[in-house]
Write an enzyme that holds these catalytic residues in place. Sequence first.
Site, mmCIF file in Angstrom:
data_model
loop_
_atom_site.group_PDB
_atom_site.id
_atom_site.type_symbol
_atom_site.label_atom_id
_atom_site.label_comp_id
_atom_site.label_asym_id
_atom_site.label_seq_id
_atom_site.Cartn_x
_atom_site.Cartn_y
_atom_site.Cartn_z
ATOM 1 N N SER A 159 25.292 47.741 -20.270
ATOM 2 C CA SER A 159 25.264 46.762 -19.314
ATOM 3 C C SER A 159 25.842 47.374 -18.005
ATOM 4 C CB SER A 159 26.092 45.381 -19.696
ATOM 5 O OG SER A 159 25.933 44.614 -18.348
ATOM 6 N N TYR B 291 34.002 41.272 -22.046
ATOM 7 C CA TYR B 291 32.710 41.784 -22.040
ATOM 8 C C TYR B 291 32.706 43.006 -21.171
ATOM 9 C CZ TYR B 291 27.703 41.837 -21.531
ATOM 10 O OH TYR B 291 26.281 42.268 -21.625
#
Length: 262
Positions: A135, A148
């Site tokens: 990501s 995350y």
Amino acid sequence: MRFSNKTALITGGGTGIGAAVARRIRQEGGNVALVGRRPEPLRAVADEIGASVITADAADGAAMREALETVVEDFGGLDILIANAGGHGVGPTISMSDETWDLAIRMNLNTAFVSARECLPHLIRSKGNIVVLASIAGLFAGPDAAGYVTMKHGCIGLAKSLARDYGRKGVRTNTVCPGWVRTAMADEQMQAVVEKFKLRNIDEAYALVTKDVPLGRPATANDVAGAVCFLASAEAAMINGAILTVDGGAGTVDLPTLAFAD
């Protein structure tokens, strides 16, 4: 037909980016094995495109070894691993529980590490390749998402290590870093934006979170699948250890200059 006579294993292949990659590989002649913990979405995609379904936790070594036995028995080998499973790890660090942190590790980093470790012997035999879905959170830090963000940074480090260690054995490893992508998981996050800013719908929420992105829109799952499938194909035969962002140019923006934008 870039994937004729090739077999791909896709973790988290029942929804979003994983499902889009599965569709593309099947359209281009490849065999696909979908691996995930929830059988229902996996079966829905498999019924649509004609793929194999294996219900397993990608972070569980024993489960992945069993999954690979099935893949090799069904298709004769393995050529591509798409390490796509991920999610979780959002919340302020000061209030994040040990359980949430551990889940972030398991869902994002362990799934990539374990699936890569178990697939490597097969990929060495086939001179195959790995694509890790990280990501732009692996390149930058978003607010209140330490779990995350940290694990996606870890995924990039893992992919670089795999590229370094196994390139000489014929296995390429690359990373794709999407920005905002319109998926069911992102839709849930957009609903929170709708409520926070009293917007009318999630379309307005996506517009808000991408207003400073040069292309001015979120990606689709197919946008990301195109990048993934390029890296997984023979067209990328000399690409190893690369990080490909699919973020509409978000990472090119100089944040301190936003005040000068029209």
